[in-house]
Design a protein around this motif. Structure first.
Motif, short mmCIF file in Angstrom:
data_model
loop_
_atom_site.label_atom_id
_atom_site.label_comp_id
_atom_site.label_asym_id
_atom_site.label_seq_id
_atom_site.Cartn_x
_atom_site.Cartn_y
_atom_site.Cartn_z
N LEU A 128 0.92 -1.31 0.15
CA LEU A 128 0.15 0.19 -0.24
C LEU A 128 1.25 1.39 -0.22
CD1 LEU A 128 -2.52 -0.85 2.49
CD2 LEU A 128 -2.70 -1.00 0.71
N PHE A 129 2.22 1.07 0.58
CA PHE A 129 2.99 2.23 0.64
C PHE A 129 4.08 2.06 -0.54
CE2 PHE A 129 7.27 3.94 1.86
CZ PHE A 129 6.85 5.59 2.06
N PHE A 175 -4.42 5.39 1.53
CA PHE A 175 -5.71 5.52 1.68
C PHE A 175 -6.59 5.32 0.78
CE2 PHE A 175 -6.06 7.28 6.36
CZ PHE A 175 -6.28 5.67 6.14
N SER A 176 -6.26 5.59 -1.15
CA SER A 176 -6.50 5.57 -2.60
C SER A 176 -5.68 3.99 -2.72
CB SER A 176 -5.56 6.32 -3.46
OG SER A 176 -4.40 6.57 -2.96
N ASN A 177 -5.09 4.10 -2.85
CA ASN A 177 -4.37 2.00 -3.09
C ASN A 177 -4.92 1.42 -2.05
OD1 ASN A 177 -2.38 3.07 -4.83
ND2 ASN A 177 -0.70 3.34 -3.63
N LEU A 178 -5.76 1.81 -1.01
CA LEU A 178 -7.02 0.69 -0.25
C LEU A 178 -7.73 0.77 -0.26
CD1 LEU A 178 -7.04 -1.23 2.36
CD2 LEU A 178 -7.42 1.14 3.71
N PHE A 188 -7.79 -1.91 -3.92
CA PHE A 188 -7.41 -2.82 -3.72
C PHE A 188 -9.15 -3.39 -2.97
CE2 PHE A 188 -7.04 -5.76 -0.02
CZ PHE A 188 -6.66 -7.48 -0.56
N LEU A 189 -10.22 -2.55 -2.56
CA LEU A 189 -10.46 -3.22 -1.73
C LEU A 189 -11.87 -2.72 -2.74
CD1 LEU A 189 -10.66 -1.29 1.87
CD2 LEU A 189 -10.69 -4.05 1.49
N MET A 190 -12.32 -2.20 -3.06
CA MET A 190 -12.72 -2.48 -4.69
C MET A 190 -12.72 -3.20 -5.98
SD MET A 190 -13.94 1.66 -4.96
CE MET A 190 -12.60 2.06 -5.82
N ASN A 191 -11.41 -4.27 -5.69
CA ASN A 191 -11.05 -4.79 -6.84
C ASN A 191 -11.07 -4.50 -8.24
OD1 ASN A 191 -10.43 -7.33 -5.67
ND2 ASN A 191 -12.75 -8.16 -4.57
N VAL A 192 -10.80 -3.17 -8.58
CA VAL A 192 -10.71 -2.40 -9.53
C VAL A 192 -9.87 -3.10 -10.24
CG1 VAL A 192 -10.30 -1.00 -11.12
CG2 VAL A 192 -11.19 -0.62 -8.23
N SER A 193 -8.48 -3.40 -9.76
CA SER A 193 -7.21 -3.94 -10.66
C SER A 193 -6.40 -4.51 -9.10
CB SER A 193 -6.65 -3.19 -11.60
OG SER A 193 -5.19 -3.53 -11.76
N PRO A 194 -5.64 -6.11 -9.77
CA PRO A 194 -4.98 -6.20 -8.53
C PRO A 194 -3.63 -5.81 -8.83
CG PRO A 194 -4.85 -7.72 -11.20
CD PRO A 194 -6.33 -6.57 -10.75
N SER A 250 -1.77 -2.20 -8.71
CA SER A 250 -1.39 -0.70 -8.47
C SER A 250 -0.91 -0.04 -8.37
CB SER A 250 -2.90 -0.71 -7.35
OG SER A 250 -3.00 0.81 -6.73
N ILE A 251 -0.13 0.91 -8.97
CA ILE A 251 0.93 1.81 -8.86
C ILE A 251 0.72 3.08 -9.37
CG2 ILE A 251 2.63 -0.14 -9.54
CD1 ILE A 251 2.72 0.45 -12.31
N GLY A 252 1.99 3.86 -9.11
CA GLY A 252 2.30 5.19 -9.16
C GLY A 252 1.27 5.84 -7.32
N ALA A 253 1.99 7.36 -8.26
CA ALA A 253 1.65 8.65 -6.91
C ALA A 253 0.23 9.25 -7.79
CB ALA A 253 2.26 9.32 -6.74
N SER A 254 -0.13 9.10 -8.50
CA SER A 254 -1.69 9.53 -9.06
C SER A 254 -2.88 9.56 -7.51
CB SER A 254 -2.33 8.70 -9.91
OG SER A 254 -1.13 8.53 -11.47
N GLY A 255 -3.68 8.57 -6.73
CA GLY A 255 -4.23 8.92 -5.43
C GLY A 255 -3.21 9.97 -4.78
N ALA A 256 -2.05 9.78 -4.51
CA ALA A 256 -1.52 10.93 -3.55
C ALA A 256 -1.89 12.13 -4.43
CB ALA A 256 -0.31 9.99 -3.56
N ILE A 257 -1.64 12.09 -5.16
CA ILE A 257 -1.12 13.86 -5.75
C ILE A 257 -3.28 14.21 -6.02
CG2 ILE A 257 -1.18 15.08 -8.23
CD1 ILE A 257 1.52 13.13 -8.44
N TYR A 258 -3.71 13.21 -6.29
CA TYR A 258 -5.69 13.42 -6.39
C TYR A 258 -5.78 14.54 -4.27
CZ TYR A 258 -6.44 11.96 -10.55
OH TYR A 258 -6.03 11.66 -12.09
#
Length: 79
Positions: free
Chosen positions: A5-6, A51-54, A57-63, A65-73
């Motif tokens: 997640l980190f 939290f964006s990675n979590l 993961f919880l929504m089962n969108v994709s196994p 998950s990479i990148g800092a997009s969630g952090a930037i949002y």
């Protein structure tokens, strides 16, 4: 493997992916850091990324998950 997640915030898939994240961080990062200070900036960035990675993961969108997009949002949301 909770560490994923980190660590996924620091991985990128393509050159376009990392460059767009770097540009966004260069544009929005200084504004957030100026308003909130360095410690709160770091907290918002890391918490948003985790939290964006979590949630991905919880929504089962994709196994994968990479990148800092969630952090930037999260930084943009803090503005």
């Amino acid at each position: 493997e909770i560490y994923r997640l980190f660590t996924s915030m620091f991985l990128h898939q393509t050159l376009f992916h990392i460059s767009s994240n770097m540009i966004s961080l260069k544009v929005y990062g200084p504004m957030v850091e100026k308003w909130y200070g360095t410690k709160k900036f770091l907290f918002v960035y890391l918490a948003s990324g985790i939290f964006s990675n979590l949630s991905t993961f919880l929504m089962n969108v994709s196994p994968l998950s990479i990148g800092a997009s969630g952090a930037i949002y999260g930084l943009i949301g803090a503005l």
